[in-house]
Structure formats: structure tokens, C-alpha cells
Design an enzyme around this catalytic site. Structure first.
Site, PDB file in Angstrom:
ATOM      1  N   GLU A 290       7.087  -7.483   1.516  1.00 37.93           N
ATOM      2  CA  GLU A 290       8.351  -7.414   2.267  1.00 37.93           C
ATOM      3  C   GLU A 290       8.371  -8.333   3.487  1.00 37.93           C
ATOM      4  OE1 GLU A 290       9.883  -2.947   1.441  1.00 37.93           O
ATOM      5  OE2 GLU A 290       8.174  -3.083   2.785  1.00 37.93           O
TER       6      GLU A 290
HETATM    7  C1  ACM Z   1       5.558  -1.547  -0.224  1.00 40.50           C
HETATM    8  O1  ACM Z   1       5.987  -0.467  -0.649  1.00 40.50           O
HETATM    9  N1  ACM Z   1       6.275  -2.247   0.630  1.00 40.50           N
HETATM   10  C2  ACM Z   1       4.282  -2.067  -0.621  1.00 40.50           C
END
Ligand code: ACM
Length: 493
Positions: A310
Site C-alpha cells: 500500500e
Molecule cells: C496489507 O493488508 N496491507 C498487507
């Protein structure tokens, strides 16, 4: 013998029982420090409820009177691998045999489950303590059977982490992945960058009802204590420093880690994707080298996790350049790099490990020869609610019933990732909504044992067969004081 979790490779029940009694002695063969420690750990599990002394003795010492209860290494049976064991129980003998010490530890966990649930009690119980006769031969499917604990969104202290290790190891899990840093908190003392823990460690996610929650961090001595406790239970700690995103706590602690040299304000919400280390600044890589260097020195296991998920505030070309440079730093400190599957967008060495959760880059990692850990969010993100009535947890990856967490096949989970690319399976427990060990237990139990079985048991898994086995574990968790969710999916005994 029909209530074991994970399901063993083969079980042949026989007639009769071996009775554990006040004069049972446990023989260690050979009586090396490691085999003796495993036998002592098993004895320590069995003493409180039985009230028996259960002394551990060298098998080649003075003759042991009474019936034989032995833990023995068999250098000849390499087919048991590093973690397999055989357990042969007759009315007169208990013989637990393994090729390597870890197998003795796992056989010991099986022995615990063969005894009545009251064996898990911390105070003396009436007994008797029968072990059913029979023969078990058991080896794991995957080398990586993990649990991730997010200690960044809320901090869990050393005693809580030890509790989690005990509960995970009882189901033969062998990796504890600690998510040590995120936007909301930095949880590990780094001596060369002391403000990370001192400043970045102060914060945690504000509770849903708007209360500030205290932070915290592990001193290096605390971390070493966790690592040693885990190692004695054959659990390897895998530390994660998530980057280049999920870094606000570091960016708040050190102005110079920001592209504009301005420290970020502390963050206690639960949004993701807004922070990034400064990809173009050399100090970023000195910082990472120092952090990874200290963590690698404190971590005997082979793996170091760099997050990489992310990174929505980092552009793609920068991200790729960053991951490749950081992976080289990890390798330079002698560790194998692990990252969330987004690292599959970068050029990876075949020793890299990509952790699948959702976004679709795991196949790209596998195509480069990297191994893959399966943590599909809609199956094993155990911080998701069980159903709409669950008081804790989130729902962004779905609601995860006990059946949903259990009833899937690792080998067909990911198109483009064949079975020989799979290192194993890992449950993840994010902690945005979890603040206490009771909360942690409620979300892990009863789902975690099912994920453990996916990691350990190659064949024979099916939901209808699993349900009654799981039901039998409720009484064990009651004896252990585990705060488990008494879901109606299971007919608890
Ligand atoms: C995640 O759930 N951002 C690894």
C-alpha cells in the site's frame, strides 16, 4: 486420537491406554541440552493439572523404574524431516521419536491434545490421565506456518506476545511475524535512531469511541526475550519494518526522513496509504541500513520483512527502485527478504519471499523464482469480523466465519502460483480494533487452529470432519483461560 488439530499424517488407534501417574518419569534420549529442554517444557505443561513431579531423566542414566515414557532422537529416520515425529503409545510405553528436536516438540503438542482437556488447567485436577494407545506418524506439509501480529496499531507487551506464541505453537505454527512499525506506532528500540521508539512509540490508534490509547515499544532486551521464548517453542520471529509507506511514526520522529525536512504530526487514525519515506534522499538508506542492521543482529531467524504494501504515496518507478535497494540492504545483513506481494513489481532475487494478501502481484514474484506465503485477506485476516454481530474487528476484506478461514485449498488459491512456489500459509491479525490480549484471543480462536491445519496437514481436510474435532478443543481453551468465540458454527462439547 480423533480430536487432533492439525490432523496428523497417519493415525492408527489401538486398544488400551497408557496412564500417566505420580511415578511417571520422562526419559530424554540423548540427554542433550536441547532434548532435555523439550522434555522439561512438556513436563512443565503436564505438572500443574496432574500435580505429579514428572521428573526428566537422561535415558542412559541410572535405570528408570516404572513404565517407559521417552523422547528420543532417531538419527536414522530422515524421512521425518526437520519437524516430523512418530508417537507410539501402548499400555506400557510412550515413545516419541523424531529426526530433529523440533519434531519432539511437535510430538509433545500432540501428547497434550491426547490427554483430557483438564490437562491444560493451571491447578491440580482429579484425573485420571489416560493416553490412548496407538501409532501416529506426522510430518508437516509446509515449512512456513505463520501468524502475523500487528503490534503497531495497538501495542501488545512481552507477556501478551508470549501468550500468543504459546497458543500458536500448541497448533504447530512455527513463524511469528511481528508488524513492528506502521503509521500509528514504532515498536522496537533502535539504538542508533533513538527517537523512533521514544517519539514514534508513544502513539496508537484512537479507539472507536474516541479515546486516545497508550503506545509502547520493545526495548532490545524485550525483543531478545521474545525471540528466545519463541525459539524454545520452535517459533522463528520474523520482524517487519513496513516501508516505504506505513511510515508516519518514523516520519514524525525524524524530520530529515521527510522529503521536505518537516516532521509529520503523529497519526492515530486508521486510514492507509498517505505516508512515504523520501525515496531520493541518501539519509533514507542510511536510516534503513541502521535499522535493518540492528534488527538483523537481534534476529537469529533467516527472514526480515520490509512490508512494501500500500505504498500509495510513492510513485511506481520510485517504489521499484526503493524495494530493490532495500532488498539489497537486507541481503547485505545476511537475511532473506520478505515483503507483501507488491514487491513482485520489483526485480527480486530467487531467495526473496512475497506474502500474498490481495493486490495481484504474487504471480509476478513467483515468476521470478521467489517463494510465496499465502495470507489471502478474505480467508485468513483474522481481524475481520466473524459475522455482523462480532463486537470487534473490521469488514473491508469480508466477514470470515470459522468455515471460511478453514475451507480453502492452498494449492489452488492463486492462479499462476504453482504448489512448488508455496512456502506456506500465514494468518494475520491486524490490530486497529484490538487493544487487549482478550481481544486478540477472541479473534484468533477458534479460527487460528484451522489455518494451522491448512499449513500442517497435506490431506484429509474437510469441514464436516473438522467441526467435531474443533468442538472438542473448546474445553481445552476453557481450561487454558482462552477467551474464544463460541460460534454457533460448531457444536461445542
Ligand atoms: C496489507 O493488508 N496491507 C498487507
Amino acid at each position: 486420537m480423533n480430536q487432533l488439530i492439525p490432523l496428523p499424517t497417519s493415525v492408527q488407534p489401538a486398544d488400551g491406554v497408557f496412564l500417566l501417574t505420580a511415578d511417571t518419569t520422562i526419559a530424554a534420549n540423548p540427554a542433550t541440552a536441547e532434548v532435555t529442554a523439550i522434555a522439561e517444557l512438556l513436563a512443565a505443561h503436564l505438572r500443574p493439572a496432574t500435580g505429579y513431579p514428572l521428573p526428566v531423566r537422561p535415558a542412559d542414566g541410572p535405570p528408570i523404574s516404572g513404565r517407559l515414557f521417552s523422547l528420543a532422537l532417531d538419527p536414522a529416520d530422515s524421512s521425518l524431516g526437520d519437524e516430523g515425529y512418530t508417537l507410539h503409545i501402548t499400555p506400557d510405553t510412550v515413545r516419541l521419536t523424531a529426526h530433529q528436536p523440533a519434531g519432539l516438540f511437535y510430538g509433545g503438542q500432540t501428547l497434550r491434545q491426547l490427554l483430557p482437556p483438564a490437562i491444560e488447567s493451571a491447578t491440580p485436577q482429579p484425573g485420571p490421565w489416560p493416553l490412548p494407545a496407538g501409532m501416529i506418524r506426522d510430518t508437516p506439509r509446509f515449512v512456513w506456518r505463520g501468524l502475523m501480529l500487528d503490534v503497531a496499531r495497538h501495542f501488545f507487551g512481552v507477556a501478551d506476545v508470549k501468550r500468543v506464541i504459546d497458543l500458536a505453537a500448541a497448533y504447530k505454527l512455527n513463524r511469528l511475524h511481528l508488524h513492528l512499525a506502521d503509521d500509528q506506532g514504532w515498536r522496537i528500540e533502535i539504538k542508533s535512531w533513538p527517537e523512533l521508539a521514544r517519539v514514534g512509540g508513544q502513539t496508537a490508534v484512537t479507539t472507536a469511541d474516541g479515546r486516545a490509547w497508550p503506545g509502547g515499544y520493545y526495548t532490545q532486551a524485550d525483543y531478545a526475550e521474545i525471540v528466545a521464548y519463541a525459539a524454545a517453542r520452535y517459533v522463528t520471529v520474523v520482524p517487519e519494518i513496513d516501508m516505504p509507506g506505513h511510515t508516519n511514526a518514523a516520519l514524525a520522529a525524524y524530520a530529515e526522513l521527510n522529503a521536505d525536512d518537516q516532521p509529520r504530526p503523529p497519526y492515530t487514525g486508521i486510514e492507509v496509504g498517505f505516508s512515504s519515506l523520501a525515496i531520493d534522499k541518501e539519509i533514507t538508506y542510511r536510516f534503513i541500513d541502521d535499522v535493518i542492521g540492528e534488527l538483523a543482529a537481534l534476529t537469529p531467524g533467516d527472514y526480515l520483512h520490509i512490508g512494501g504494501d500500500e505504498a500509495l504515496a510513492t510513485d511506481k518507478a520510485d517504489y521499484v527502485r526503493f524495494i530493490e535497494r532495500v532488498a539489497a540492504i537486507v541481503a547485505g545483513h545476511g537475511k532473506r527478504v520478505v515483503g507483501w506481494e507488491e514487491i513482485g513489481q520489483a526485480h527480486l532475487s530467487p531467495t526473496a519471499v512475497a506474502q500474498h494478501w490481495a493486490p495481484g502481484h504474487a504471480a509476478a514474484a513467483a515468476a521470478q523464482g521467489a517463494k510465496v506465503i499465502l495470507s489471502p485477506a478474505p480467508r485468513v485476516y483474522l481481524d475481520m469480523k466473524y459475522d455482523e454481530a462480532t463486537p470487534l474487528g473490521l469488514v473491508w476484506a469480508g466477514k470470515i466465519s470459522v468455515r471460511t478461514a478453514y475451507d480453502w485449498q492452498p494449492e489452488t488459491q492463486l492462479p499462476g502460483v504453482s504448489e512448488d512456489s508455496l512456502l506456506g500459509v500465514e494468518a494475520a491479525l491486524w490490530a486497529e480494533t484490538l487493544t487487549t490480549i482478550d481481544d486478540v484471543e477472541f479473534m484468533l480462536f477458534p479460527r487460528l487452529p484451522g489455518v494451522a491445519e491448512l499449513g500442517w496437514s497435506a490431506a484429509g481436510r474437510d469441514w464436516e470432519g473438522y467441526r467435531p474435532r474443533l468442538a472438542a478443543h473448546g474445553a481445552r481453551w476453557e481450561a487454558m483461560g482462552v477467551n474464544f468465540h463460541r460460534t454457533e458454527e460448531v457444536d461445542w462439547e
